[in-house]
Design a protein around this motif. Structure first.
Motif, PDB file in Angstrom:
ATOM      1  N   LEU A  16     -40.788  14.601   1.691  1.00  0.00           N
ATOM      2  CA  LEU A  16     -40.037  13.807   2.658  1.00  0.00           C
ATOM      3  C   LEU A  16     -40.196  14.344   4.078  1.00  0.00           C
ATOM      4  N   GLY A  17     -39.905  15.616   4.225  1.00  0.00           N
ATOM      5  CA  GLY A  17     -39.864  16.153   5.580  1.00  0.00           C
ATOM      6  C   GLY A  17     -41.196  16.718   6.059  1.00  0.00           C
ATOM      7  N   ALA A  18     -42.127  16.906   5.146  1.00  0.00           N
ATOM      8  CA  ALA A  18     -43.364  17.615   5.496  1.00  0.00           C
ATOM      9  C   ALA A  18     -44.121  16.930   6.644  1.00  0.00           C
ATOM     10  N   HIS A  19     -44.630  17.744   7.559  1.00  0.00           N
ATOM     11  CA  HIS A  19     -45.423  17.242   8.678  1.00  0.00           C
ATOM     12  C   HIS A  19     -44.704  16.111   9.416  1.00  0.00           C
ATOM     13  N   GLY A  20     -43.420  16.329   9.677  1.00  0.00           N
ATOM     14  CA  GLY A  20     -42.664  15.319  10.429  1.00  0.00           C
ATOM     15  C   GLY A  20     -42.605  13.965   9.753  1.00  0.00           C
ATOM     16  N   GLY A  21     -42.566  13.977   8.442  1.00  0.00           N
ATOM     17  CA  GLY A  21     -42.436  12.713   7.699  1.00  0.00           C
ATOM     18  C   GLY A  21     -43.746  11.956   7.558  1.00  0.00           C
ATOM     19  N   ARG A  22     -44.857  12.689   7.734  1.00  0.00           N
ATOM     20  CA  ARG A  22     -46.164  12.013   7.741  1.00  0.00           C
ATOM     21  C   ARG A  22     -46.473  11.312   6.418  1.00  0.00           C
ATOM     22  N   TYR A  23     -46.135  11.958   5.291  1.00  0.00           N
ATOM     23  CA  TYR A  23     -46.417  11.351   3.985  1.00  0.00           C
ATOM     24  C   TYR A  23     -45.746   9.980   3.846  1.00  0.00           C
ATOM     25  N   LEU A  24     -44.493   9.959   4.315  1.00  0.00           N
ATOM     26  CA  LEU A  24     -43.694   8.746   4.159  1.00  0.00           C
ATOM     27  C   LEU A  24     -44.337   7.519   4.779  1.00  0.00           C
ATOM     28  N   LYS A  32     -29.290  15.614   6.372  1.00  0.00           N
ATOM     29  CA  LYS A  32     -28.364  16.503   5.685  1.00  0.00           C
ATOM     30  C   LYS A  32     -29.096  17.640   4.990  1.00  0.00           C
ATOM     31  N   GLY A  33     -30.266  17.307   4.447  1.00  0.00           N
ATOM     32  CA  GLY A  33     -31.025  18.302   3.700  1.00  0.00           C
ATOM     33  C   GLY A  33     -31.525  19.430   4.582  1.00  0.00           C
ATOM     34  N   LEU A  34     -31.763  19.136   5.844  1.00  0.00           N
ATOM     35  CA  LEU A  34     -32.189  20.177   6.789  1.00  0.00           C
ATOM     36  C   LEU A  34     -31.102  21.227   6.940  1.00  0.00           C
ATOM     37  N   ALA A  35     -29.858  20.754   7.079  1.00  0.00           N
ATOM     38  CA  ALA A  35     -28.739  21.680   7.279  1.00  0.00           C
ATOM     39  C   ALA A  35     -28.373  22.395   5.990  1.00  0.00           C
ATOM     40  N   ASP A  36     -28.517  21.706   4.880  1.00  0.00           N
ATOM     41  CA  ASP A  36     -28.072  22.260   3.600  1.00  0.00           C
ATOM     42  C   ASP A  36     -28.975  21.733   2.488  1.00  0.00           C
ATOM     43  N   PRO A  37     -29.867  22.579   1.998  1.00  0.00           N
ATOM     44  CA  PRO A  37     -30.816  22.091   0.975  1.00  0.00           C
ATOM     45  C   PRO A  37     -30.127  21.576  -0.288  1.00  0.00           C
ATOM     46  N   ASP A  38     -28.909  22.044  -0.567  1.00  0.00           N
ATOM     47  CA  ASP A  38     -28.195  21.511  -1.735  1.00  0.00           C
ATOM     48  C   ASP A  38     -27.886  20.024  -1.576  1.00  0.00           C
ATOM     49  N   GLU A  39     -27.751  19.591  -0.333  1.00  0.00           N
ATOM     50  CA  GLU A  39     -27.509  18.164  -0.108  1.00  0.00           C
ATOM     51  C   GLU A  39     -28.723  17.344  -0.535  1.00  0.00           C
ATOM     52  N   ALA A  40     -29.899  17.836  -0.201  1.00  0.00           N
ATOM     53  CA  ALA A  40     -31.112  17.138  -0.641  1.00  0.00           C
ATOM     54  C   ALA A  40     -31.219  17.180  -2.160  1.00  0.00           C
ATOM     55  N   GLY A  41     -30.882  18.343  -2.711  1.00  0.00           N
ATOM     56  CA  GLY A  41     -30.956  18.484  -4.165  1.00  0.00           C
ATOM     57  C   GLY A  41     -29.992  17.567  -4.895  1.00  0.00           C
ATOM     58  N   ALA A  42     -28.812  17.408  -4.324  1.00  0.00           N
ATOM     59  CA  ALA A  42     -27.806  16.558  -4.964  1.00  0.00           C
ATOM     60  C   ALA A  42     -28.205  15.087  -4.918  1.00  0.00           C
ATOM     61  N   ALA A  43     -28.978  14.722  -3.913  1.00  0.00           N
ATOM     62  CA  ALA A  43     -29.403  13.325  -3.757  1.00  0.00           C
ATOM     63  C   ALA A  43     -30.680  13.024  -4.523  1.00  0.00           C
TER      64      ALA A  43
END
Lengths: 595, 595
Positions: free
Chosen positions: B455-463, B507-518
């Protein structure tokens, strides 16, 4: 493999604190069932399940049942366990004291049944089927039949079966072909083949009492021409002792995906001697009197296995060290953190937990309704309770078994590869629980029962028993800030359910296929809304109780699980609503040849 | 038991009409793969699967694999079938022509793989694992190793394995303990225990090539200290012929829920001779080069079994006479109507159908990306395709296997009690498909890969490789009334996905558990949106093609299935959206001790 630990604390919460079942002592016949009697019964049942039944669960699955020369042998240990079970009085707990039963409330019985299912579903099938036969016979049998058979079914020396399915007919019993020819002595000769007969033949009891659906010679076609017969494996003599062998044989055992220690038989009746139960051609309705109880019991199988899977996955998630917490390492003295630190693992555990505790509350709620239906002195209350139980029965059966299967699969997912191999017992839970979505009326049939028979009946009278209390509850808590996180989502889901109900009722009147197309999604929407109502009530009760202290954190966990349910499980109701509202055209207009 | 019928018409639709894969002939090396070559290959593969592999599926499950004195015997018929498979060149179809391969596009290979999985997943594991070993070796092996091993892996005389998991480590390979000690001759001595090794020992091939992850003596701790080794079962002589036995033994076979004809081994390496593949301590990244392909292949297992379950349940629903249509009786000359008349049965069949055809389209879409990533002359296109494949890989793996399991279970539900017994083969599909949600990285791990790495890699390039085409498609068809029933719901789901993406990223940037929970719900939301995009495109293509005639109703069925998908499956996206947006607090704040 995780051991089974009876969830007694939560059972006491649901029984005493949430549902106020202590008030059941007001009902005639239940006077003695005070908390000081109920709690030890649950404890004893828990011990039996944990110490005797659970240890036989996996070995029973591995060994399975064996048919040799017409005799079915249950797996090692089952005979001894059944003897203990019987001698402990557990076959009798919810039976009529007139026949040796203990007459416990259904609200207690349902909790005992849950523990049996958690510990060993296959084992539970034998007394479970017996109890179904007991109920049908108690409700419709002649005094003579009841005098001979009921005490033995109650004390478990004999077991029972329900013989409905034939090779070409399951859901549609109107097609059945088994014949019953009247004899001069008042008995009948029964001839035909029945399949999928649970506990049809085994070595646990000295006799087996088959309740068999068959057609009399003058029977009208279809489901209005089916009669119910009692056909014992061994014909009792004048004293009721088992005598000569009747002409019923186990032809083969089915090879099943799961519940392998439960013997599932093909039974051949070859002019077997049987006696009519109830009126001629009224066999189906006689069957249906025990169907509600049987369907609730199957629902509870889903709950029981969800609990077992939950316990197994929590134990694994605490022990298995793998990777580090995403935020920062937790177990610094270990090479890795236990996987319970991961949000996705917690998501799965909480889905299981919200399922188990929500279903348990619903099970006791409905069972209490059953108690009131049978014993309340006020006929108006009895009638309302009957409506309530009739309405909720298909919901409990389908919702619990669908969620139970999902929970078992979540358990397997928590265990990863270790869940897929036999060692931990989790894959057995998946295989065992799967049948509960199918038997006693597939979950699709439950959904049709709900939309077809329960929704519109008597001008929507059944529905009132659910809609009125929920509506009143939502209104009552409308301004309550502490309850808003629970009542808000409940109100939203309930609003959707009301709209969906109106649409299904209206469209279904014009075109029954529209009701059929909505049925499964509608049932799930109904079930989730009912769970939301119970989760809101559980949160409310927990908050109240916690004011007097919460030393073990039980109430805090209850409130936290309620929140999880509202945020992460209840949103499904929105999708189900859209699917129901989309109507049935996309299904019914699809060209049959194109499938 | 239903026979398997290769879905060639739909495969041709996806390959030629929908995805325009005929244009793959523009890529260097693919010039010869014109439609007149592709179609017969698919037909031949279909014949092999239907005539040779499918008939061994149930017997293979019943018999399972057998370990005797260190030798594993596959079920009866597997040796002969593998010989035919190998001699037919099927082990070689997607391999490099330099080593004897046929170099077929991945977009064709994926369809062949689907058919193998539908017919006999257990059988497919043997060449499947080989292909993984082939890929890792081809990408990272020395010329000498490649010269000896690749031609034999390609022609299937030898097979391969991937030895990663150890008893205490699966997902977290950083914990692995297997040791590799360098020898003076450049080889290594490998010592350790590996578990869950598919095709680890068997009787199909004259030699087995194990690719083993192990630690060198000077290895740093954790995942940066893992190296990859080639350890043959029999050590080849100078000519490459199998010589003396190496010190690797199958200690036991796992007892699994399903894929019982696939031998899953515990392998003991006891100073076995091995050779380094790639650079020291770079074993994990070498493994990861074949991981995308392997994960796509596991996704296709879900698709293949969904197709098999679909075929089985359609056949049963046409044949099984039970009850009458809710509206009015259809089959007046029969005692009952076939159950395919019922809306709830059609709902289940269409859920399976929408799953199968949607996943098939996605599989070819991503496989075509793989082809472009590897062969496109323009490096910019190659890079974009690589991003696209990297993004879609976890989605394909998790979505297809989750939906595949659901489809197998829907199949069982259509069959009712007959689905739960072995006879019809449906319960085997349920058991077999379940593993695909677990191995090659559990679906939870796939979801973390999507939110954490993609998701976040390379400024969202994959997306961009997904968001741009979908966004453009929705805009392009905004005013198209005939496409509105498809593009409307797609646009809505896509909007939700965009919002959810923003929240998870932020949210995931601030707290990786948020990304994990989603993660899990987000992946499903992503996957359903991708399916919606493909279903819209399929409806569009079908409408265009139908203008020139639709004699067999293929296009009409496609459009009808698209409509069903939008109305009855896509609404889930709304619930998933709500669940993602609710955040992770309900999971992370739950007291660990309270579980």
């Amino acid at each position: 493999m995780a051991s089974y630990s009876p969830p007694l604390r939560d059972m006491r919460f649901v029984y005493h604190e949430l549902m106020g079942c202590d008030a059941l002592t007001d009902l005639p016949g239940y006077e003695e069932f005070t908390p000081d009697l109920i709690d030890p019964i649950l404890e004893e049942a828990g011990k039996l399940c944990a110490d005797i039944l659970a240890p036989l669960n996996r070995s029973g699955d591995e060994e399975g049942c064996r048919l040799e020369n017409g005799v079915v042998y249950t797996p090692a240990g089952f005979r001894e366990a059944y003897k203990l079970f019987r001698e402990g009085g557990w076959t009798a707990i919810s039976c009529d004291p007139d026949y040796g039963g203990q007459g416990l409330p259904a609200a207690v019985n349902v909790l005992v049944e849950e523990m049996i299912c958690s510990a060993n579903l296959s084992f539970g099938m034998y007394p479970g089927l017996s109890h179904g036969a007991y109920r049908a016979l108690a409700a419709h049998g002649s005094e003579e039949l009841k005098r001979v058979y009921l005490p033995r079914l109650v004390d478990g020396t004999w077991t029972g079966t329900m013989c409905l399915t034939e090779p070409h007919c399951g859901t549609d019993l109107g097609l059945l072909r088994t014949k019953a020819v009247p004899q001069e002595d008042g008995s009948h000769r029964i001839t035909g083949t029945k399949i999928f007969i649970s506990a049809g033949e085994h070595d646990l009891a000295e006799n087996i009492v088959h309740l068999v659906l068959a057609r009399l010679p003058d029977a009208p076609k279809g489901s209005g021409g089916i009669s119910l017969f009692l056909v014992p494996k061994l014909l009792p003599d004048a004293e009721g002792d088992p005598g000569p062998r009747n002409a019923v044989q186990c032809a083969s055992l089915e090879h099943k995906m799961g519940i392998k220690a439960s013997s599932t038989c093909v039974l051949n009746f070859d002019e077997a001697t049987g006696w009519l139960i109830g009126a001629p051609h009224k066999g189906l309705s006689a069957m249906f009197t025990m169907m509600n109880a049987a369907r609730l019991a199957v629902g509870v199988q889903g709950l029981g296995l969800a609990e077992a899977a939950y316990q197994g996955s929590v134990a694994y998630a605490r022990e298995r060290l793998q990777g580090r917490a995403l935020s920062s390492a937790k177990a610094h003295d270990q090479p890795a953190d236990p996987i319970i630190v991961h949000p996705d693992i917690r998501r799965m555990l909480l889905l299981q937990r919200a399922t188990v505790e929500g279903c348990r509350a619903m099970a006791v709620w409905v069972a209490k309704g059953l108690d009131e239906q049978e014993r309340h002195p006020d006929p108006a209350v009895r009638a309302e309770s009957e409506d309530f139980v009739a309405l909720m029965t298909p919901v409990v059966k389908a919702l619990f078994t669908d969620l139970g299967f999902e929970s078992a699969n979540l358990g397997m997912q928590v265990l990863g590869g270790h869940g897929y191999i036999r060692e931990h017992g989790m894959e057995q839970h998946v295989r065992d629980t799967r049948i509960a979505q199918i038997y006693e009326g597939t979950n699709g049939v439950q959904a049709l029962d709900l939309v077809g028979r329960k929704l519109g009946a008597h001008g929507g009278r059944y529905l009132r028993q659910f809609f009125h209390p929920v509506s009143a509850y939502v209104e009552r808590h409308a301004g309550n800030a502490s309850m808003a996180p629970f009542v808000g989502p409940l109100g939203k889901a309930f609003g959707r359910l009301q709209q969906a109900t109106a649409q299904v009722a209206q469209k279904g009147l014009a075109d029954p296929d529209e009701a059929g197309a909505a049925a499964t999604d509608y049932l799930r929407l109904f079930g989730l809304t009912a769970m939301a109502y119970l989760w809101a009530r559980m949160a409310e009760t927990a908050m109240e109780r916690a004011e007097a202290g919460d030393p073990d954190g039980f109430y805090a966990a209850k409130i936290a699980t309620a929140r999880f349910f509202m945020e992460r499980m209840l949103p499904q109701s929105g999708a189900l609503f859209s699917q129901v509202m989309a109507g049935g055209a996309s299904m019914m207009e699809f060209d049959e040849a194109a499938f």
